[in-house]
Write a protein that holds these residues in place. Structure first.
Motif, PDB file in Angstrom:
ATOM      1  N   THR A  77     -70.884  13.979   3.953  1.00 33.46           N
ATOM      2  CA  THR A  77     -70.127  15.356   3.544  1.00 33.46           C
ATOM      3  C   THR A  77     -69.727  15.884   4.811  1.00 33.46           C
ATOM      4  O   THR A  77     -68.891  16.662   4.796  1.00 33.46           O
ATOM      5  CB  THR A  77     -71.172  16.035   2.746  1.00 33.46           C
ATOM      6  N   HIS A  80     -66.368  14.674   5.820  1.00 29.59           N
ATOM      7  CA  HIS A  80     -65.265  15.166   4.775  1.00 29.59           C
ATOM      8  C   HIS A  80     -65.488  16.568   4.693  1.00 29.59           C
ATOM      9  O   HIS A  80     -64.703  17.355   3.805  1.00 29.59           O
ATOM     10  CB  HIS A  80     -65.573  14.544   3.470  1.00 29.59           C
ATOM     11  N   VAL A  84     -63.556  19.078   2.060  1.00 31.86           N
ATOM     12  CA  VAL A  84     -64.205  19.915   0.947  1.00 31.86           C
ATOM     13  C   VAL A  84     -63.998  21.337   0.939  1.00 31.86           C
ATOM     14  O   VAL A  84     -63.775  21.770  -0.302  1.00 31.86           O
ATOM     15  CB  VAL A  84     -65.713  19.438   1.029  1.00 31.86           C
ATOM     16  N   TYR A 110     -68.238  16.525  -2.663  1.00 32.35           N
ATOM     17  CA  TYR A 110     -68.084  15.285  -1.935  1.00 32.35           C
ATOM     18  C   TYR A 110     -68.170  14.124  -2.662  1.00 32.35           C
ATOM     19  O   TYR A 110     -67.314  13.073  -2.855  1.00 32.35           O
ATOM     20  CB  TYR A 110     -68.820  14.982  -0.640  1.00 32.35           C
TER      21      TYR A 110
END
Length: 505
Positions: A77, A80, A84, A110
């Motif tokens: 997470t 990314h 996101v 995610y």
């Protein structure tokens, strides 16, 4: 006789079937919530510039049950997170309720966009799954806006420069010469020699060499530049007896053997029984036959015992916080990442314990009677493990006849200015150099040719680390027999002296 269930009365509504969640669904549900708690601590601590510990230390606390899944979710997470956030902002689907639980929203988003295709249970999951089309549409628009054609390209677009770390490999000169390695690797990759470490080659980022024949047979080792600088700074000579105090996994150990051209002896000391096998495997792969693996505690070694009384160089790379290895920790993906930010009480206690051990180990290394050179190194960015350790041990080092020397004078990044002579310490930067390392080189004064000062904290210039221009200038002046008087033990003695053109770096 057959039995039939009675039908419900006419007009009565049937109860919806709610299948029992599977074990995988329950596990994923709790992992997402545990990951959200960790992520909240990480992001809040980063925003306040007061970290509450590393991601690993938070995930591996007793309160986290599903550690493996939680760790993977938090790391992915974070990796990314910029995507996101952009997708959620573009989709504009969050109400005030879910904005108050944004870390959980980040985790679930995610999972929906990039994670495994599994059923989702939980109110937050259901809310976001119902808006999956909006999320994916926002992701598609984001890809158009960033002019990328694939998810992989979009991830690469958002990744910080730290992720694009060059692949460094060190040639094992016990098995292969540098030019041969250069030619062989050059058939597949763009390869160039490093400008600082002689046996180091630099390849483009993301080169996967794990299965390359030269790696498999021990002709080359995948080792970072900063890590490779440690043994090179010690610069042991062929025929010496050298001690690697905390040796596993062994990359620096076999580098020492290569620098010594397989002559002399390297004692590789390692306390951890589980790491001994890794060390032995590394030594076996290298082909070095002058390495003796010792399972024991470095601090328990008696410097006066015959096996160690002739040791002339010690490499001390003790246990440390590892705060300089940002690629593994993923700290560089935090929104406001800054190396060396303040730690919380638990982390501070851990650092204090590490520093206490590091001081003991360095003091012990300096007590060996025949030692001429000692390198102290860490993969930490913290002052408490680096400059503070050197500062506290420097008076003891002076009493044993040691002074700080300057490893790699051409290197620009030096120690923090918290002690006299800090400019002779070496640091690598976790952002600029992709690794945060620290190196201090101690050389015994009465074993060197050139003296600069006997004042505490002042450095001596070791001719093995001079640049070619400085070396020629130094040799020219030695031929001219330039001499100056030096006060030593109450009398004047005349010593050969090579004065550098400018102040030491």
């Amino acid at each position: 006789m057959a039995r039939f269930k009675a039908k419900p009365p006419s007009g009565a509504a049937e109860k919806p079937k709610n299948p029992k969640p599977t074990a995988a669904e329950r596990s994923a549900y709790f992992a997402r919530r545990e990951a959200a708690k960790v992520l909240r601590s990480v992001l809040q601590g980063d925003a306040r510039r007061r970290a509450v510990g590393s991601i690993k230390s938070l995930v591996y606390s007793p309160s986290i049950k599903n550690k493996k899944a939680t760790f993977a979710l938090v790391c992915q997470t974070l990796k990314h997170l910029p995507i996101v956030k952009d997708v959620l902002e573009t989709a504009n689907i969050l109400n005030s309720r879910w904005k108050r639980q944004e870390e959980l929203v980040f985790i679930i988003t995610y999972d929906i966009l990039f994670g495994q295709e599994i059923s989702f249970i939980g109110d937050a999951e259901k809310f976001l799954v119902q808006r999956k089309s909006s999320l994916r549409s926002a992701l598609a628009r984001l890809m158009v806006r960033k002019k990328v054609k694939s998810i992989e390209d979009l991830v690469d677009f958002y990744q910080t420069p730290d992720v694009s770390k060059p692949r460094y490999i060190r040639v094992n000169t016990l098995k292969l010469d540098v030019d041969s390695a250069l030619n062989e690797l050059g058939k597949q990759y763009m390869v160039q020699k490093d400008d600082l470490v002689p046996d180091l080659l630099k390849l483009p980022p993301k080169c996967d060499l794990h299965d390359h024949p030269l790696v498999m047979n021990g002709s080359i080792f995948m080792q970072g530049k900063a890590s490779s600088m440690v043994a090179a700074a010690l610069a042991p000579k062929p025929g010496w007896e050298v001690l690697d105090a905390c040796a596993a996994p062994g990359n620096k150990t076999v580098h020492l053997a290569a620098l010594m051209r397989g002559k002399g002896k390297v004692i590789a000391c390692e306390l951890n029984k589980e790491r001994i096998k890794r060390l032995q495997d590394t030594v076996r792969l290298s082909g070095a036959d002058n390495i003796e693996v010792l399972h024991g505690d470095f601090l328990s070694l008696d410097p006066k015992d015959p096996p160690y009384s002739k040791v002339r160089a010690i490499l001390l790379d003790p246990s440390c916080s590892g705060s300089g290895t940002v690629a593994e920790r993923l700290d560089h993906l935090l929104p406001s990442y800054a190396a060396g930010q303040a730690a919380n009480i638990d982390e501070a206690e851990r650092l204090n314990k590490l520093a206490s051990f590091q001081k003991k180990a360095l003091a012990h290394a300096l007590s060996f009677p025949q030692v001429e050179r000692v390198v102290y190194s860490t993969c930490s960015v913290h002052q408490i493990e680096n400059e503070d350790v050197v500062k506290s041990i420097l008076p003891l080092a002076e009493s044993h006849g040691f002074q700080l020397a300057t490893p790699f004078p051409q290197w620009q990044r030096r120690g923090l200015p918290v002690l006299e002579g800090s400019e002779h310490l070496l640091r690598t930067d976790p952002v600029e150099d992709k690794e945060g390392f620290f190196i201090a080189l101690f050389i015994r004064k009465d074993r060197t040719m050139v003296h600069q000062s006997s004042k505490p904290g002042r450095a001596i210039r070791d001719s093995s680390h001079l640049s070619s221009v400085e070396t020629k200038r130094c040799l020219h002046r030695r031929k001219a027999r330039i001499t100056i008087p030096i006060l030593f033990s109450g009398t004047f003695k005349r010593q050969l002296y090579c004065k550098p053109k400018s102040r030491l770096n």
